[in-house]
Scaffold this active site. Structure first.
Site, short mmCIF file in Angstrom:
data_model
loop_
_atom_site.label_atom_id
_atom_site.label_comp_id
_atom_site.label_asym_id
_atom_site.label_seq_id
_atom_site.Cartn_x
_atom_site.Cartn_y
_atom_site.Cartn_z
N HIS A 36 0.90 -1.16 -0.14
CA HIS A 36 -0.09 0.02 -0.01
C HIS A 36 1.04 1.24 0.03
CE1 HIS A 36 -3.67 -2.19 1.83
NE2 HIS A 36 -2.55 -3.02 2.34
N TYR A 37 0.47 2.25 -0.36
CA TYR A 37 0.91 3.73 -0.10
C TYR A 37 -0.25 4.32 0.93
CZ TYR A 37 -1.87 6.04 -3.94
OH TYR A 37 -2.76 6.60 -4.74
N THR A 38 0.19 5.27 1.80
CA THR A 38 -0.70 5.71 2.68
C THR A 38 -1.63 6.95 2.19
OG1 THR A 38 1.04 7.24 3.24
CG2 THR A 38 0.95 5.40 4.84
N GLU A 101 2.34 -0.77 4.70
CA GLU A 101 2.14 0.85 4.29
C GLU A 101 3.14 1.44 3.82
OE1 GLU A 101 -0.79 2.29 3.48
OE2 GLU A 101 -2.39 1.39 4.44
N HIS A 143 -2.62 -3.21 -3.28
CA HIS A 143 -3.79 -3.08 -3.05
C HIS A 143 -4.64 -2.90 -4.23
CE1 HIS A 143 -6.63 -1.01 0.09
NE2 HIS A 143 -6.99 -2.07 -0.15
ZN LIG Z 1 -4.01 0.67 0.54
#
Ligand SMILES: [Zn+2]
Length: 250
Positions: A36-38, A101, A143
């Protein structure tokens, strides 16, 4: 002094533990590593959100831009990062994944390259997790792969090729972009059905309708973000189709 809700980190690479209350029992073995990225302006805001009992989201690991790694949830517990999602017919992706993340502003706050120091740290962390859980290459996912209609992260600038060079995730050289038969909105027929079947066989959640519908466009967009990042437009051009074929027949 150790907080009473703290825990021993699962990886030696973890520099600090910031316990999140947002987790529950797993129902499955961890066999997916989810990136993921935040998508927030600062890492501090993101960690505050991922540990807020009122928000009910979390992840296992957090990688800062300066390469620091924090752990928020023990690997043995089910963290809440994937939301409504699906891969290869499984729908509770939280139950069977470890979620990382990566601090990054995302598409919303100025999409940019991921810093080298951050990616170096991420690679070390992934190798450590993959070795301990025997996660297969093809189960290191974005994601956006497991929730293509809702999510863009970590996006087309995420360095999947570099991770693959370090033994993390599946990658083939994308076929060059070239002119040719391109499938787009509302195209119908056997060729569209074949493409949908290939995407579904690869793992994406996609109904075989024989029509280039909104879900097909979302899935093709997610596929391009991960595997053919030079152009992300949701249109199944010859390069997209050939890159998918290479992945399926590698
Ligand atoms: Zn995500």
């Amino acid at each position: 002094m150790m907080r009473k809700d703290s825990f021993k980190p699962d990886s030696k690479l973890v520099m600090s533990v910031v316990p999140s209350p947002n987790h529950d029992a797993r129902g499955a073995r961890s066999d997916i590593l989810l990136m993921h990225y935040t998508g927030m302006q600062t890492a501090e805001e993101a960690v505050a959100r991922l540990t807020d009992p009122g928000v009910k989201v979390s992840c296992h690991y957090f990688v800062y831009e300066d390469s620091r790694i924090e752990q928020l949830v023990p690997e043995a517990r089910r963290a809440w990062h994937a939301g409504a999602s699906s891969w290869k017919g499984a729908i509770d992706i939280n139950a069977r994944s470890i979620g990382i993340e990566v601090a990054h502003p995302g598409h919303e706050y100025g999409y940019r390259d991921f810093p080298d120091a951050q990616i170096d740290a991420l690679i070390a962390l992934c190798r450590d997790i993959i070795a301990r859980h025997h996660i297969r290459r093809e189960r290191v996912l974005a994601h956006s792969d497991v929730a293509p209609a809702r999510k863009k992260d970590p996006g087309e600038k995420f360095p999947w090729a570099r991770l693959a060079q370090a033994g993390i995730g599946l990658w083939v050289e994308p076929a060059p972009i070239a002119e040719g038969r391109t499938f787009s909105a509302n195209d119908k027929g056997a060729e569209v059905e074949k493409l949908q079947k290939q995407l579904a066989r690869f793992g994406y959640d996609l109904k075989i309708t024989g029509r280039y519908d909104d879900n097909t466009r979302s899935v093709v967009t997610a596929f391009q973000r991960h595997f053919r990042p030079a152009r992300v437009d949701g249109l199944a051009d010859p390069s997209t189709v050939e890159t998918l074929r290479r992945l399926l027949t590698r």
